[in-house]
Write a protein that holds these residues in place. Structure first.
Motif, PDB file in Angstrom:
ATOM      1  N   LYS A  36       0.831  -1.171  -0.311  1.00 47.77           N
ATOM      2  CA  LYS A  36       0.111  -0.276  -0.082  1.00 47.77           C
ATOM      3  C   LYS A  36       0.569   1.317   0.218  1.00 47.77           C
ATOM      4  O   LYS A  36       2.245   1.586   0.353  1.00 47.77           O
ATOM      5  CB  LYS A  36      -0.940  -0.134   1.460  1.00 47.77           C
ATOM      6  CG  LYS A  36      -1.689  -0.940   1.505  1.00 47.77           C
ATOM      7  CD  LYS A  36      -2.776  -0.737   2.305  1.00 47.77           C
ATOM      8  CE  LYS A  36      -3.995  -1.656   2.346  1.00 47.77           C
ATOM      9  NZ  LYS A  36      -4.916  -1.922   3.828  1.00 47.77           N
ATOM     10  N   LYS A  61      -2.950   5.833  -5.569  1.00 47.85           N
ATOM     11  CA  LYS A  61      -2.927   4.128  -6.207  1.00 47.85           C
ATOM     12  C   LYS A  61      -2.582   4.509  -7.705  1.00 47.85           C
ATOM     13  O   LYS A  61      -2.548   6.009  -8.100  1.00 47.85           O
ATOM     14  CB  LYS A  61      -4.046   3.397  -6.591  1.00 47.85           C
ATOM     15  CG  LYS A  61      -4.763   2.842  -5.637  1.00 47.85           C
ATOM     16  CD  LYS A  61      -3.752   1.648  -5.532  1.00 47.85           C
ATOM     17  CE  LYS A  61      -4.021   0.929  -5.983  1.00 47.85           C
ATOM     18  NZ  LYS A  61      -3.097  -0.695  -6.320  1.00 47.85           N
ATOM     19  N   ALA A  97       2.032   1.330  -4.917  1.00 44.37           N
ATOM     20  CA  ALA A  97       0.857   2.030  -5.149  1.00 44.37           C
ATOM     21  C   ALA A  97       0.422   1.335  -6.126  1.00 44.37           C
ATOM     22  O   ALA A  97      -0.824   1.692  -7.029  1.00 44.37           O
ATOM     23  CB  ALA A  97       0.905   3.603  -5.797  1.00 44.37           C
ATOM     24  N   GLY A  98       0.803   0.510  -6.972  1.00 46.10           N
ATOM     25  CA  GLY A  98       0.403  -0.529  -7.939  1.00 46.10           C
ATOM     26  C   GLY A  98       1.421  -0.267  -9.641  1.00 46.10           C
ATOM     27  O   GLY A  98       1.326  -1.066 -10.502  1.00 46.10           O
TER      28      GLY A  98
END
Length: 247
Positions: free
Chosen positions: A132, A145, A218-219
């Motif tokens: 995260k 994200k 954050a992806g």
């Protein structure tokens, strides 16, 4: 890891305060062996970070841009270590444009797993724990994200333009360009404000580890031009070229 991430955030804030205490003074600049600039702010922040990290995790070694570098013969046995750039973007600091950061990352098995990027002049930080990521301003933690965009935003270096960039951009029929300094480029991708950050020029390990952790948490992904995730278990402190992307 939550408490440790909060502690890391507080360390970065303290280092940022030391940097800002000198920001509006006549900063004395010296050159290192590689001809890059170093200031009293770099060294003051470095002293705080090293002292606080040693107290927080006394058994974990630290590699910092502004400290003596440990040989690979010793580093290659490390399972975990801290990777620190106490003032990333010294040129931006000297230009007083605010685009400089404090970078602290925890490396495990060659991968950044926890990090803070703090921009003291902008009064914002970004944190990641491997799964995260958050932006933090006025002590308010906001989850972030990566995001796709119909017209991608491609972020580049303000101080280090690359002649290879035009070749990279040829793959996009439409795009918007954005410039930023220091690790802010990673954070723009992490927040979904940019989709790609191609780094086609030299960087060092401490320049990228914290930003990489934020982007990946954050992806996003950070891969070399060979498509391999950027790793920190290696002898060479100089990074290969890489691309940060939203997926």
């Amino acid at each position: 890891m939550g408490n440790q991430l909060e502690s890391l955030y507080q360390i970065a804030l303290e280092a940022g305060e030391a940097i800002m205490a000198l920001y509006h003074t006549q900063v004395e600049v010296t050159e290192k062996d590689d001809r890059s600039p170093v200031t009293a702010a770099d060294l003051a922040a470095n002293a705080i970070i090293l002292d606080k990290l040693a107290a927080l995790t006394p058994g974990i070694p630290i590699v910092s841009e502004e400290s003596a570098h440990i040989p690979w013969s010793e580093r290659k046995h490390w399972q975990r270590f801290w990777l620190v750039d106490p003032l990333d973007g010294t040129k931006e600091y000297l230009r007083k444009n605010g685009e400089f950061t404090v970078n602290i990352a925890l490396i495990e098995q060659g991968r950044p797993v926890m990090a803070v990027v703090h921009a003291p002049a902008l009064e914002i930080s970004w944190l990641g724990n491997g799964s995260k990521a958050w932006s933090v301003s006025n002590d308010e933690w906001r989850p972030i994200k990566t995001e796709a965009a119909q017209t991608p935003v491609i972020v580049g270096s303000r101080s280090h333009p690359s002649p290879l960039l035009a070749e990279y951009l040829a793959q996009f029929p439409l795009y918007k360009m954005k410039e930023a300094g220091s690790s802010l480029k990673f954070c723009l991708v992490a927040e979904g404000k940019a989709q790609f950050y191609p780094r086609l020029g030299p960087t060092m390990m401490w320049d990228t580890a914290a930003g990489q952790c934020i982007a990946e948490s954050a992806g996003g992904q950070v891969k070399t031009l060979d498509g391999v995730p950027l790793s920190y278990h290696r002898e060479d402190l100089l990074n290969p070229f890489f691309v940060v992307s939203y997926l």
